[in-house]
Design a protein around this motif. Sequence first.
Motif, PDB file in Angstrom:
ATOM      1  N   ARG A  85      -8.069   0.735  -6.385  1.00 30.54           N
ATOM      2  CA  ARG A  85      -9.415   1.010  -6.893  1.00 30.54           C
ATOM      3  C   ARG A  85      -9.839   2.441  -6.558  1.00 30.54           C
ATOM      4  NH1 ARG A  85     -13.572  -3.728  -7.530  1.00 30.54           N
ATOM      5  NH2 ARG A  85     -13.720  -2.552  -9.454  1.00 30.54           N
ATOM      6  N   LYS A  86      -9.476   2.905  -5.366  1.00 30.15           N
ATOM      7  CA  LYS A  86      -9.787   4.293  -5.013  1.00 30.15           C
ATOM      8  C   LYS A  86      -9.134   5.270  -5.985  1.00 30.15           C
ATOM      9  CE  LYS A  86     -10.095   3.463  -0.014  1.00 30.15           C
ATOM     10  NZ  LYS A  86      -9.410   3.727   1.285  1.00 30.15           N
ATOM     11  N   ARG A  87      -7.958   4.906  -6.466  1.00 32.67           N
ATOM     12  CA  ARG A  87      -7.193   5.788  -7.347  1.00 32.67           C
ATOM     13  C   ARG A  87      -7.511   5.561  -8.825  1.00 32.67           C
ATOM     14  NH1 ARG A  87      -2.484   8.127  -4.857  1.00 32.67           N
ATOM     15  NH2 ARG A  87      -2.653   7.831  -2.605  1.00 32.67           N
ATOM     16  N   LYS A  88      -8.506   4.728  -9.101  1.00 30.91           N
ATOM     17  CA  LYS A  88      -9.001   4.492 -10.460  1.00 30.91           C
ATOM     18  C   LYS A  88      -8.008   3.733 -11.346  1.00 30.91           C
ATOM     19  CE  LYS A  88     -12.558   6.934  -9.274  1.00 30.91           C
ATOM     20  NZ  LYS A  88     -13.809   6.257  -8.825  1.00 30.91           N
TER      21      LYS A  88
ATOM     22  N   ARG B  55      -3.489 -10.012   3.433  1.00 33.82           N
ATOM     23  CA  ARG B  55      -3.952  -8.683   3.826  1.00 33.82           C
ATOM     24  C   ARG B  55      -3.218  -7.569   3.089  1.00 33.82           C
ATOM     25  NH1 ARG B  55      -8.618  -8.602   4.983  1.00 33.82           N
ATOM     26  NH2 ARG B  55      -8.284  -6.476   5.723  1.00 33.82           N
ATOM     27  N   ASN B  56      -1.925  -7.731   2.865  1.00 34.96           N
ATOM     28  CA  ASN B  56      -1.194  -6.650   2.197  1.00 34.96           C
ATOM     29  C   ASN B  56      -1.585  -6.537   0.723  1.00 34.96           C
ATOM     30  OD1 ASN B  56       0.235  -8.911   1.268  1.00 34.96           O
ATOM     31  ND2 ASN B  56       1.984  -8.523   2.625  1.00 34.96           N
ATOM     32  N   ILE B  57      -1.998  -7.643   0.095  1.00 32.28           N
ATOM     33  CA  ILE B  57      -2.501  -7.589  -1.275  1.00 32.28           C
ATOM     34  C   ILE B  57      -3.866  -6.908  -1.289  1.00 32.28           C
ATOM     35  CG2 ILE B  57      -3.137  -8.948  -3.300  1.00 32.28           C
ATOM     36  CD1 ILE B  57      -0.203  -9.192  -2.669  1.00 32.28           C
ATOM     37  N   ILE B  58      -4.713  -7.262  -0.339  1.00 33.48           N
ATOM     38  CA  ILE B  58      -6.046  -6.664  -0.242  1.00 33.48           C
ATOM     39  C   ILE B  58      -5.950  -5.149  -0.044  1.00 33.48           C
ATOM     40  CG2 ILE B  58      -8.080  -6.498   1.271  1.00 33.48           C
ATOM     41  CD1 ILE B  58      -7.785  -9.574   1.668  1.00 33.48           C
ATOM     42  N   ARG B  59      -5.084  -4.715   0.868  1.00 33.63           N
ATOM     43  CA  ARG B  59      -4.969  -3.270   1.135  1.00 33.63           C
ATOM     44  C   ARG B  59      -4.491  -2.519  -0.110  1.00 33.63           C
ATOM     45  NH1 ARG B  59      -4.635  -1.712   6.534  1.00 33.63           N
ATOM     46  NH2 ARG B  59      -4.718   0.397   5.664  1.00 33.63           N
ATOM     47  N   ALA B  60      -3.556  -3.110  -0.844  1.00 38.49           N
ATOM     48  CA  ALA B  60      -3.049  -2.446  -2.049  1.00 38.49           C
ATOM     49  C   ALA B  60      -4.118  -2.379  -3.133  1.00 38.49           C
ATOM     50  CB  ALA B  60      -1.810  -3.168  -2.562  1.00 38.49           C
ATOM     51  N   LEU B  61      -4.886  -3.452  -3.305  1.00 40.64           N
ATOM     52  CA  LEU B  61      -5.950  -3.435  -4.314  1.00 40.64           C
ATOM     53  C   LEU B  61      -7.052  -2.447  -3.942  1.00 40.64           C
ATOM     54  CD1 LEU B  61      -6.250  -7.245  -5.173  1.00 40.64           C
ATOM     55  CD2 LEU B  61      -5.384  -5.420  -6.673  1.00 40.64           C
TER      56      LEU B  61
ATOM     57  N   LEU C  65       0.830  -1.212   0.000  1.00 37.40           N
ATOM     58  CA  LEU C  65       0.000   0.000   0.000  1.00 37.40           C
ATOM     59  C   LEU C  65       0.860   1.255   0.000  1.00 37.40           C
ATOM     60  CD1 LEU C  65      -2.630   1.610   0.398  1.00 37.40           C
ATOM     61  CD2 LEU C  65      -2.403   1.168   2.847  1.00 37.40           C
ATOM     62  N   ARG C  66       1.834   1.321   0.908  1.00 33.97           N
ATOM     63  CA  ARG C  66       2.665   2.535   1.018  1.00 33.97           C
ATOM     64  C   ARG C  66       3.423   2.783  -0.284  1.00 33.97           C
ATOM     65  NH1 ARG C  66       4.680   5.188   5.524  1.00 33.97           N
ATOM     66  NH2 ARG C  66       2.642   4.621   6.377  1.00 33.97           N
ATOM     67  N   GLN C  67       3.943   1.736  -0.880  1.00 34.32           N
ATOM     68  CA  GLN C  67       4.666   1.895  -2.149  1.00 34.32           C
ATOM     69  C   GLN C  67       3.717   2.301  -3.273  1.00 34.32           C
ATOM     70  OE1 GLN C  67       8.050  -0.810  -3.194  1.00 34.32           O
ATOM     71  NE2 GLN C  67       7.104  -2.142  -1.660  1.00 34.32           N
TER      72      GLN C  67
END
Length: 397
Positions: free
Chosen positions: A337-340, A327-333, A304-306
């Motif tokens: 999606r928020k960033r389109k 969880r780290n894959i879920i947070r990044a996805l 997510l941070r990256q």
Amino acid sequence: MPPLADKSHLRASASHRMLERNRTCTEFFSREAPLLAETCRAMSERFLAGGRLLAFGHGPYSTDAQHVSVEFVHPVIVGKRALPALDLSAAFGPWVRAILRPEDIVMGFGPPEGDPEVTSTLRHAHSLGALTIALPGGEGDYHCQTPTGDPFIHQEVIEILYHTLWETVHVFLERREQGLDTGDAGFLYPFLGKEKQDTEGLLEEVAASILMKVADDSRLRARVAEELGGEIRNVSTAIADRIEQGGKLILFGNGGSATDANDWALDCVLPPNGFRAVPAVSLAMEPANITAVANDVGPELIFLRQLIAQARSEDIAIGISTSGGSRNIIRALEEARKRKLLTVALLGYDGGEIRRRGLADHTLVVPCDYIPRIQEVQASIYHMIREDLQAIGHAHA
């Protein structure tokens, strides 16, 4: 291959390419299974003597060394013990010369035509008494040439090979008498039986089990071609559209899936001859960022941070997970999606939480509950997407 086609054509194309992979694998392992069984036995003896597995390669083949290292050190099968392995790809010639011990196992990876530097390093290791494995090569204690010049199919065959080495070396370890020849590595093998068991016929059993694993792979590829052929091409087309807009692939995964993310990225930016480069990065290829974020704020945020730092709205976020629940894959996805961004998930089992929550615009699920087989078929899928990007690019040119 046209950029637009009806779904039946896309499924047929996927089927053809998957069957080509199945034919190549069957031909190769039908010949090599007995030799691989003997190699597993030799590796078990080296591990019992305190040896380590030292692996390396250049470019995309360095990711095979990464994959070998993580699987031997951090096995995914419950009850299997850690075995010492290292990826030395960053500077493998000097590194091998600096740390090699005669009891070690040295495994070199390269393209179908081989790699002279890998061959030279393996030759040096062999001269010092190490067990050498050339993938591919014309010399070494075990060496092979895959029956294909296609770099993607070659790499898929080699992945099955080292998975079977990892899976079956434990068979020989578990048949050994407790404490026999363990030396300094004895603490790694508390699971060894207390009485020495007869190993007569074991080589034949192991060779047969290798062929069974290859047959399982072939059935799974055929199923994926039938069920996902059209969606694979839809993913390729969607990715190609974003690349045309100036986007890049942003890939991420954990463990063996991290090495797949790295391989996919390198296949894009360091492509085979005749392929055009495609912009891509792997967030799994950033150890300083990963360890800093994990240490300071937690492992759930390492991607997510990256992604927050790297992503643009025209990019493609691709999460690779065998479970679908990391969880780290879920947070990044979620963030992608928020960033389109266009979001793609390459998954196993039933797709897990990622599929249930619809966290990706496109999900490609390998329907299997055994991680090595999932990863082997996932490699075929992302290599086929890479092939599609080349074909679509030519069609648009």
